[in-house]
Design an enzyme around this catalytic site. Structure first.
Site, PDB file in Angstrom:
ATOM      1  N   GLY A  25     -10.343  27.594  -5.163  1.00 26.16           N
ATOM      2  CA  GLY A  25      -9.383  26.645  -5.699  1.00 26.16           C
ATOM      3  C   GLY A  25      -9.103  25.607  -4.622  1.00 26.16           C
ATOM      4  O   GLY A  25      -9.722  25.635  -3.547  1.00 26.16           O
ATOM      5  N   SER A  26      -8.151  24.730  -4.885  1.00 21.65           N
ATOM      6  CA  SER A  26      -7.905  23.650  -3.923  1.00 21.65           C
ATOM      7  C   SER A  26      -7.491  24.191  -2.553  1.00 21.65           C
ATOM      8  O   SER A  26      -7.922  23.676  -1.519  1.00 21.65           O
ATOM      9  CB  SER A  26      -6.826  22.705  -4.478  1.00 21.65           C
ATOM     10  OG  SER A  26      -5.696  23.452  -4.907  1.00 21.65           O
ATOM     11  N   GLU A  28      -8.550  26.637  -1.017  1.00 16.50           N
ATOM     12  CA  GLU A  28      -9.667  27.246  -0.280  1.00 16.50           C
ATOM     13  C   GLU A  28     -10.711  26.218   0.125  1.00 16.50           C
ATOM     14  O   GLU A  28     -11.583  26.516   0.940  1.00 16.50           O
ATOM     15  CB  GLU A  28     -10.337  28.342  -1.130  1.00 16.50           C
ATOM     16  CG  GLU A  28      -9.442  29.553  -1.385  1.00 16.50           C
ATOM     17  CD  GLU A  28      -8.303  29.255  -2.336  1.00 16.50           C
ATOM     18  OE1 GLU A  28      -8.534  28.492  -3.293  1.00 16.50           O
ATOM     19  OE2 GLU A  28      -7.174  29.749  -2.118  1.00 16.50           O
ATOM     20  N   GLU A  47     -11.503  36.971 -10.573  1.00 18.09           N
ATOM     21  CA  GLU A  47     -11.291  37.640  -9.291  1.00 18.09           C
ATOM     22  C   GLU A  47     -11.430  39.155  -9.375  1.00 18.09           C
ATOM     23  O   GLU A  47     -11.725  39.814  -8.377  1.00 18.09           O
ATOM     24  CB  GLU A  47      -9.935  37.257  -8.711  1.00 18.09           C
ATOM     25  CG  GLU A  47      -9.850  35.794  -8.265  1.00 18.09           C
ATOM     26  CD  GLU A  47      -9.594  34.816  -9.407  1.00 18.09           C
ATOM     27  OE1 GLU A  47      -9.534  35.249 -10.575  1.00 18.09           O
ATOM     28  OE2 GLU A  47      -9.445  33.611  -9.130  1.00 18.09           O
ATOM     29  N   HIS A  70      -8.171  32.741  -4.600  1.00 16.30           N
ATOM     30  CA  HIS A  70      -7.319  31.575  -4.741  1.00 16.30           C
ATOM     31  C   HIS A  70      -5.846  31.983  -4.848  1.00 16.30           C
ATOM     32  O   HIS A  70      -5.398  32.489  -5.884  1.00 16.30           O
ATOM     33  CB  HIS A  70      -7.738  30.780  -5.974  1.00 16.30           C
ATOM     34  CG  HIS A  70      -6.896  29.569  -6.199  1.00 16.30           C
ATOM     35  ND1 HIS A  70      -6.665  28.639  -5.208  1.00 16.30           N
ATOM     36  CD2 HIS A  70      -6.206  29.137  -7.275  1.00 16.30           C
ATOM     37  CE1 HIS A  70      -5.875  27.682  -5.670  1.00 16.30           C
ATOM     38  NE2 HIS A  70      -5.567  27.965  -6.918  1.00 16.30           N
ATOM     39  N   HIS A 281      -6.088  64.868 -12.241  1.00 18.01           N
ATOM     40  CA  HIS A 281      -5.870  63.852 -13.271  1.00 18.01           C
ATOM     41  C   HIS A 281      -5.016  64.467 -14.387  1.00 18.01           C
ATOM     42  O   HIS A 281      -3.799  64.362 -14.335  1.00 18.01           O
ATOM     43  CB  HIS A 281      -7.223  63.337 -13.791  1.00 18.01           C
ATOM     44  CG  HIS A 281      -7.115  62.168 -14.715  1.00 18.01           C
ATOM     45  ND1 HIS A 281      -8.201  61.515 -15.236  1.00 18.01           N
ATOM     46  CD2 HIS A 281      -6.040  61.525 -15.224  1.00 18.01           C
ATOM     47  CE1 HIS A 281      -7.808  60.513 -16.013  1.00 18.01           C
ATOM     48  NE2 HIS A 281      -6.500  60.510 -16.026  1.00 18.01           N
ATOM     49  N   GLY A 401     -10.093  55.150 -10.959  1.00 14.08           N
ATOM     50  CA  GLY A 401     -10.201  55.072 -12.419  1.00 14.08           C
ATOM     51  C   GLY A 401      -9.818  53.714 -12.975  1.00 14.08           C
ATOM     52  O   GLY A 401      -9.661  53.552 -14.179  1.00 14.08           O
TER      53      GLY A 401
HETATM   54  N1  TZD Z   1      -7.225  49.729 -18.047  1.00 11.27           N
HETATM   55  C1  TZD Z   1      -7.731  49.873 -16.811  1.00 11.27           C
HETATM   56  C2  TZD Z   1      -7.817  48.686 -15.905  1.00 11.27           C
HETATM   57  N2  TZD Z   1      -8.143  51.057 -16.353  1.00 11.27           N
HETATM   58  C3  TZD Z   1      -8.065  52.141 -17.162  1.00 11.27           C
HETATM   59  N3  TZD Z   1      -8.472  53.311 -16.664  1.00 11.27           N
HETATM   60  C4  TZD Z   1      -7.562  52.034 -18.486  1.00 11.27           C
HETATM   61  C5  TZD Z   1      -7.160  50.802 -18.880  1.00 11.27           C
HETATM   62  C6  TZD Z   1      -7.422  53.232 -19.403  1.00 11.27           C
HETATM   63  N4  TZD Z   1      -8.699  53.841 -19.797  1.00 11.27           N
HETATM   64  C7  TZD Z   1      -9.174  54.961 -19.187  1.00 11.27           C
HETATM   65  O1  TZD Z   1      -8.633  55.568 -18.247  1.00 11.27           O
HETATM   66  S1  TZD Z   1     -10.630  55.462 -19.875  1.00 11.27           S
HETATM   67  C8  TZD Z   1     -10.636  54.200 -20.987  1.00 11.27           C
HETATM   68  C9  TZD Z   1      -9.514  53.402 -20.818  1.00 11.27           C
HETATM   69  C10 TZD Z   1      -9.240  52.204 -21.629  1.00 11.27           C
HETATM   70  C11 TZD Z   1     -11.738  54.072 -21.981  1.00 11.27           C
HETATM   71  C12 TZD Z   1     -12.981  53.477 -21.432  1.00 11.27           C
HETATM   72  O2  TZD Z   1     -13.881  53.326 -22.497  1.00 11.27           O
HETATM   73  P1  TZD Z   1     -15.423  53.231 -22.313  1.00 11.27           P
HETATM   74  O3  TZD Z   1     -15.909  54.708 -22.029  1.00 11.27           O
HETATM   75  O4  TZD Z   1     -15.985  52.736 -23.585  1.00 11.27           O
HETATM   76  O5  TZD Z   1     -15.770  52.464 -21.127  1.00 11.27           O
HETATM   77  P2  TZD Z   1     -15.941  55.993 -22.986  1.00 11.27           P
HETATM   78  O6  TZD Z   1     -17.174  56.713 -22.544  1.00 11.27           O
HETATM   79  O7  TZD Z   1     -15.991  55.579 -24.406  1.00 11.27           O
HETATM   80  O8  TZD Z   1     -14.715  56.800 -22.667  1.00 11.27           O
END
Ligand code: TZD
Ligand code: CA
Length: 528
Positions: A25-26, A28, A47, A70, A281, A401
Site C-alpha cells: 500500500g502507500s 510500504e 494478507e 499494509h 481439541h 486449526g
Molecule cells: N474458520 C477458520 C478460520 N478456521 C476454522 N477452523 C473454522 C472456521 C472452523 N472449521 C473447522 O475447524 S473445520 C471446518 C471449519 C469451517 C470445516 C472445513 O471444511 P473442509 O474439510 O471442507 O475444508 P472437511 O474435510 O469437509 O471437514
C-alpha cells in the site's frame, strides 16, 4: 550515503531474507523503492494468503521468512494466519508500513494507532522503533528474535518517512551478526533421563512437530529402536516426525484427554518429544495419564513445559538432546513392536469417490519424497493411515486449526523446496480462506498440485455437531462451488475427476508437468 533503507536491505541480504512476501500500500512504497535485483517479491492478493505462504516457506526452509503488510488493515487480514504460525514455531519477520511519524498523532488515513499492540498475543515480540535511526537495529533484533527457540512470528511497524533517513554510525555491525543457542542438557540431567527410561518396564514415544522442525526424525527412529518403543504422533499433528511405515509407528493420538489415556493404557512411561503436552481439541474429560504411568517431556519451548498439567519437562534443543540420549542409552533387549497391518482398500459403490481411494491413488503415484500440505479436516485419520511419508519435511497442517493455511502454505513450501513435488490436499471449505494463493502459483509458475476434496460440506463440523449433540446448526454446508472455474479464473489449469481412473490420470498428468494444476474431486464425507 547509507540510508535506513540501504542498511536494512543489507541486513536482510546478509541474513538470507531475500524473498519478500507482501501486499503493498502507500505506506510500504518507500520501502519497495529501488527494490534490489537480488531480492524477489512474491505478491499475494490477500494478507491471509501472504502470511500463509510465508509460513509454509519458513517451515519448509527452517529459515526466517520476511513479510511486508499494509498498515493496520493488512495486518488484521493476516492475523488469522498468525494463530498457526505461533503454534508451529514458524519464524516470520512481519513488517508493516506506518504513516509518516508526524501524522500518526492526528490519525491521518493509514495511521496504525497503537501499532505494536495490534498483533498481540500472536507474536513473540512487537515493536515500532522510537526513531528512524533505530529501524535497522530493530530489524536485526526482529530476525534474531524470530529465529531463537522457540521460533515464532515477530512484528515491526515502520513509519514510511524513516526509509530515506541517514543510517546511524555503526550500522555496518548489524548485518553479519550471528546469534547462536546452546541447548544440550547438562550431564546430570541427561543421566536422570537415561535412568528413568532404562528403568521403565514398557515405555512409549510420543513425537511432535518440533522433531520434524529440528530434522531429528532419524534420531527419533534410533531412539524408538534402541528401547523397542512404539512411536505415536502427538495429537493435532501439524508435521510428520516419524516415517509412517516404520514397524514402530502407531499413528496419531486422538486429541482428547480420555482418548490419549486409553491409547497409552499399557505403558508405564510416556516420553514426549517436540510437542506440547498435549494439544487437546474435543473435550473428553478423564485421567491425564493412564493409571501408574509417568510422563517425561523434552521441548524447545519453555511455555509448553510450564503449562503442561502433568509430567516432568526438560527444556532444550530437540536435536542435541535426542542425539545425546541415543548415545547415552544402554542396549536393551526389549523386542521391537510388531508393525501395523497395511490398510485394506475401501469398497467403492459407484457414486462419489471415498477420500480413502483418493489417498490410495496418491500413495501409489506420488514421488516417494512428495510433500503434503493438508487442510481437509474430516480426512486426517484416513490420510495418515494410507499415505506413506518417509522423509523429514513431508507434511504440514495448520498448527492452530486456523483455516486458510493449506492452499497458501503449499505455495510457500514449494517455493522453499523446488526439488520436491508439493501436493496440497484441501477441503472445499478450507480452500476458500486462502483461495487467492492460486493466483500467486499461476503468476510465478509454482508447480503445486492442488487437490480439492469436494464433499459440499464442513465435514469435520458435521462430526463435531454429533459429538456436541447439536443437530440443527445452520451454516454447515457449502454447495454450489465450482473450483475448476475458480482455478481457471485465477489462471491455474484445472480439471475435475469423478472416478478412481480419472483421478489417477489427472494426478499423473499433473505430476508429469511443471505448472500448477488444480484437481477437483467430488467425494463422500467420512469421519475424522
Ligand atoms: N474458520 C477458520 C478460520 N478456521 C476454522 N477452523 C473454522 C472456521 C472452523 N472449521 C473447522 O475447524 S473445520 C471446518 C471449519 C469451517 C470445516 C472445513 O471444511 P473442509 O474439510 O471442507 O475444508 P472437511 O474435510 O469437509 O471437514
Ligand atoms: Ca468439505
Amino acid at each position: 550515503m547509507k540510508t535506513v533503507h540501504s542498511a536494512s536491505y543489507d541486513i536482510l541480504r546478509q541474513q538470507g531474507l531475500t524473498t519478500v512476501f507482501g501486499n503493498p500500500g502507500s505506506n510500504e512504497l518507500p520501502f519497495l523503492k529501488g527494490f534490489p535485483e537480488d531480492f524477489r517479491y512474491i505478491l499475494g492478493l490477500h494478507e491471509g494468503a501472504v502470511v500463509g505462504m510465508a509460513d509454509g516457506f519458513a517451515l519448509a526452509s527452517g529459515q526466517p521468512a520476511f513479510v511486508n503488510l499494509h498498515a493496520a488493515a493488512g495486518t488484521g487480514n493476516g492475523m488469522g494466519a498468525l494463530t498457526n504460525a505461533w503454534y508451529s514455531h514458524s519464524p516470520l519477520v512481519i513488517t508493516a508500513g506506518q504513516q509518516v511519524r508526524s501524522m500518526i498523532g492526528v490519525e491521518a488515513m493509514l495511521a496504525n494507532v497503537d501499532a505494536a499492540q495490534l498483533p498481540k498475543p500472536l507474536v513473540k515480540w512487537s515493536h515500532e522503533p522510537a526513531c528512524a535511526e533505530d529501524v535497522p537495529r530493530a530489524l536485526s533484533q526482529a530476525i534474531h528474535m524470530a529465529n531463537q527457540a522457540p521460533k515464532g512470528p515477530v512484528y515491526l511497524s515502520i513509519p514510511y518517512d524513516d526509509w530515506a533517513r541517514p543510517a546511524p554510525a555503526g550500522v555496518e555491525h548489524l548485518a553479519r551478526r550471528q546469534v547462536a543457542t546452546a541447548g544440550l542438557p547438562a550431564a546430570a540431567q541427561l543421566r536422570h533421563l537415561v535412568q528413568r527410561l532404562a528403568a521403565a518396564r514398557n515405555p512409549v514415544l510420543v513425537l511432535g512437530p518440533d522433531v520434524d522442525g529440528s530434522q531429528s526424525n532419524h534420531l527419533a527412529v534410533q531412539l524408538a529402536e534402541r528401547l523397542g518403543m512404539p512411536a505415536w504422533v502427538a495429537p493435532s499433528a501439524s508435521r510428520c516426525p516419524f516415517p509412517t511405515r516404520h514397524p514402530s509407528f502407531r499413528g496419531v493420538l486422538p486429541a482428547a484427554i480420555a482418548g490419549i489415556s486409553r491409547c497409552l493404557a499399557e505403558h508405564d512411561l510416556i516420553l514426549v518429544v517436540g510437542a506440547p503436552v498435549f494439544r487437546y481439541h474435543q473435550f473428553a474429560p478423564g485421567d491425564y495419564l493412564p493409571e501408574g504411568c509417568e510422563l517425561l517431556h523434552i521441548t524447545c519451548d519453555p511455555g509448553e513445559a510450564a503449562r503442561s498439567p502433568m509430567g516432568d519437562a526438560l527444556v532444550g534443543d530437540i536435536a542435541e538432546t535426542l542425539q545425546a540420549l541415543v548415545w547415552a542409552l544402554p542396549e536393551c533387549d526389549r523386542p521391537q513392536p510388531p508393525a501395523l497391518p497395511a490398510p485394506a482398500p475401501v469398497e467403492e459403490t459407484g457414486g462419489l469417490l471415498r477420500p480413502e481411494t483418493v489417498f490410495d491413488v496418491i500413495n501409489e503415484l506420488a514421488p516417494k519424497d512428495a510433500i503434503y500440505v493438508k487442510e481437509s479436516t474430516s480426512t486426517v485419520g484416513a490420510f495418515w493411515q494410507r499415505v506413506e511419508m518417509r522423509e523429514p519435511g513431508s507434511y504440514y497442517f495448520p498448527a492452530a486449526g486456523g483455516l486458510g493455511f493449506g492452499l497458501p502454505a503449499a505455495v510457500g513450501v514449494q517455493l522453499a523446496r523446488p526439488e520436491r513435488r508439493v501436493i496440497g490436499i484441501i477441503g472445499d471449505g478450507s480452500a476458500n480462506y486462502g483461495i487467492t494463493a492460486l493466483w500467486t502459483a499461476a503468476q510465478y509458475q509454482i508447480p503445486v498440485v492442488f487437490i480439492i476434496l469436494k464433499n459440499g460440506t464442513y465435514g469435520a463440523l458435521r462430526w463435531f455437531a454429533d459429538v456436541l449433540q447439536v443437530s440443527d446448526a445452520p451454516g454447515l454446508d457449502v454447495p454450489g462451488l465450482d473450483f475448476c472455474a475458480i482455478g481457471r479464473g485465477y489462471g491455474v489449469h484445472a480439471v475435475q475427476a469423478n472416478t478412481r481412473e480419472a483421478f489417477a490420470e489427472a494426478l499423473s498428468a499433473a505430476l508429469a508437468g511443471q505448472r500448477p494444476v488444480l484437481i477437483e474431486v467430488p467425494t463422500l464425507t467420512i469421519e475424522p
